[in-house]
Design an enzyme around this catalytic site. Structure first.
Site, PDB file in Angstrom:
ATOM      1  N   ASP A  37       0.816  -1.221   0.000  1.00  0.00           N
ATOM      2  CA  ASP A  37       0.000   0.000   0.000  1.00  0.00           C
ATOM      3  C   ASP A  37       0.851   1.274   0.000  1.00  0.00           C
ATOM      4  OD1 ASP A  37      -2.141  -1.814   0.437  1.00  0.00           O
ATOM      5  OD2 ASP A  37      -1.910  -1.638   2.609  1.00  0.00           O
ATOM      6  N   GLU A 212     -11.500   0.195  -3.538  1.00  0.00           N
ATOM      7  CA  GLU A 212     -10.870   0.713  -2.325  1.00  0.00           C
ATOM      8  C   GLU A 212      -9.660   1.534  -2.695  1.00  0.00           C
ATOM      9  OE1 GLU A 212      -9.835  -2.602   0.193  1.00  0.00           O
ATOM     10  OE2 GLU A 212      -8.698  -3.614  -1.346  1.00  0.00           O
TER      11      GLU A 212
HETATM   12  O1  FUB Z   1      -3.265  -3.607   3.327  1.00  0.00           O
HETATM   13  C1  FUB Z   1      -4.549  -3.933   3.739  1.00  0.00           C
HETATM   14  C2  FUB Z   1      -5.542  -3.603   2.677  1.00  0.00           C
HETATM   15  O2  FUB Z   1      -5.254  -4.336   1.503  1.00  0.00           O
HETATM   16  C3  FUB Z   1      -5.501  -2.182   2.215  1.00  0.00           C
HETATM   17  O3  FUB Z   1      -6.077  -1.307   3.113  1.00  0.00           O
HETATM   18  C4  FUB Z   1      -6.208  -2.321   0.928  1.00  0.00           C
HETATM   19  O4  FUB Z   1      -6.122  -1.208   0.113  1.00  0.00           O
HETATM   20  C5  FUB Z   1      -5.520  -3.528   0.370  1.00  0.00           C
HETATM   21  O5  FUB Z   1      -4.300  -3.226  -0.218  1.00  0.00           O
END
Ligand code: FUB
Length: 451
Positions: A37, A212
């Protein structure tokens, strides 16, 4: 404790400075821990990357088989090749409002305003009555990009979700984006700690499939709302454009296709640094069978004349110019011969030791781009290799048939050996290197280096 860690060799560990420095010009860019991320930011003349820090859950520590994150590190580079780990900046049990041992320090972001650095992170709150049982988003503030960061006493009121992203528009208005199935946005007050508007659901985006990880940036008056979205099986990076940070947005294209590795998540950021745009994202390079132990990467990004984004094809070579006086990891190649060359981990019990390139056909080659020899007349080539048969390698520049820079005879050896050869023709300036096997043998190479 002060450590210096060398790429492809976590040991020996030497106490030398307050930072952990290591060379890494290729993908993945961070080579001593799992990272995911990535939120990349340009602060001054350096690029800072704020990633999640994946660790492996064990019984009693996180949820086995799921994401497990306890803290955050920040990394920085002035040349996109050498990255410094500034160490841990925020950890779960020192944030007053975080549920202890929740191991849920997911994707963060950081932004500068008036000389202060605001680090946004999503995690679980201990006060579930006030903040709910899921994720909420908090802030920690510092005077420098690498901290020390002081967490606020409470999370931001009115925000439920993950993947915070802050965008500061040219008029000084800041916006907080986040996700919770949909993507949401609200204005931030100038203190960067409180919402200053109603929360808006960005409804002009695909309605099917998880969205997301929003990341907003602006270029030539176009606002790019970028986000991972599951169109098919796993996340791919998509974008929508508009002429206002609050939308409306028009779904416009794909920035990066689903990962061939099958890594279910992807999560990214986009920056411009010294006139070049870059995409930071993640894959699971060091953890081929478990996609919750990820590694961050970066590749160049460019635009079409109409402002649309050209799809980014992930590379192993990544970004940055390579210094020939340091170990060149040719397994992070720019191109590879259609047959006779492969890569594998050096040691599957410690994947952070990196990869080797195996040549097993005469003429098999790899191409490694953008090595800057400058004006230095390097005299020798050093190759770290292992070979049961012995074999002869050539290093060429320009093309696979180009100038022979050095020829090195690797002896039969059952252990990794550093073999030296004289440089026959000094390369100058920025060169693309080709490493090829001359004979019908098998040779594995860890790295090459000029001296
Ligand atoms: O790293 C945990 C979660 O996985 C993140 O918040 C999302 O965007 C995905 O990458």
């Amino acid at each position: 404790m002060i450590k210096k860690i060398y790429q492809n060799c976590l040991l020996p560990v030497m106490v030398v400075a307050l930072l952990v420095n290591y060379t890494s010009a290729q993908n993945p860019i961070i080579r001593n821990q799992f990272t995911a991320d990535p939120s990349a930011r340009v602060f001054g003349d350096r690029v800072y990357v704020y990633p999640s820090h994946d660790i492996l859950a064990t019984e009693g520590k996180g949820r086995v088989g799921w994401f497990c994150m306890e803290d955050y590190h920040v990394f920085s580079s002035s040349n996109l090749s050498d990255w410094t780990d500034h160490g841990m900046i925020v950890t779960q049990n020192t944030v007053p409002w975080v549920r202890p041992n929740s191991y849920s320090m997911w994707a963060p972001d950081c932004i500068e305003r008036n000389g202060k650095y605001y680090f946004y992170f999503p995690t679980a709150a201990k006060d579930t009555v006030t903040y709910g049982r899921g994720f909420t988003i908090g802030v920690a503030v510092a005077d420098k990009p690498e901290g020390p960061f002081t967490p606020e006493a409470t999370p931001i009121k009115g925000v439920r979700g993950i993947d915070p992203n802050v965008f500061l528009d040219k008029d000084g208005q800041a916006y907080l984006y986040w996700s919770a199935g949909n993507i949401y946005v609200a204005k931030l007050k100038s203190n960067m700690l409180e919402l200053d508007s109603e929360v808006k659901t960005l409804g002009d985006l695909p309605s099917k499939g998880l969205k997301e990880g929003p990341y907003m940036f602006e270029r030539n008056g176009i606002y790019y709302l970028t986000y991972p979205h599951v169109e098919n099986k796993t996340e791919r990076l998509e974008y929508a454009i508009g002429n206002n940070p609050l939308g409306p947005f028009k779904v416009t294209g794909v920035i990066m296709d689903e990962s061939e590795s099958g890594c279910w998540t992807n999560h990214h950021s986009v920056i411009q640094f010294r006139n070049q745009w870059y995409l930071f994202y993640h894959n699971k390079d060091y953890s081929p069978r478990f996609d919750k132990a990820r590694s961050i990467r970066a590749d160049s990004l460019s635009f079409n004349a109409d402002g649309t984004i050209k799809k980014v094809i992930p590379t192993l070579r990544g970004i940055g110019v390579t210094n020939p006086g340091k170990e060149i990891q040719i397994d992070r190649y720019s191109a590879i011969s259609p047959e006779g060359t492969s890569t594998d981990f050096i040691d599957t019990t410690n994947r952070f030791l990196g990869w080797k390139t195996v040549f097993n056909k005469p003429g098999a080659w790899v191409q490694y781009n953008t090595v800057d020899f400058g004006k230095t007349a390097f005299k020798n080539l050093l190759v770290s290799a292992i070979s049961e048969t012995g074999g002869t390698l050539q290093i060429r520049t320009g093309s696979v048939d180009g100038t022979v820079v050095a020829q090195v005879k690797i002896p039969k050896t059952s252990e990794w050996k550093q073999v030296k050869a004289t440089v026959l023709k000094f390369p100058k300036g920025v060169q693309n290197l080709f490493v090829l096997l001359k004979d019908d043998k098998q040779v594995a190479v860890d790295w090459i280096r000029f001296e």
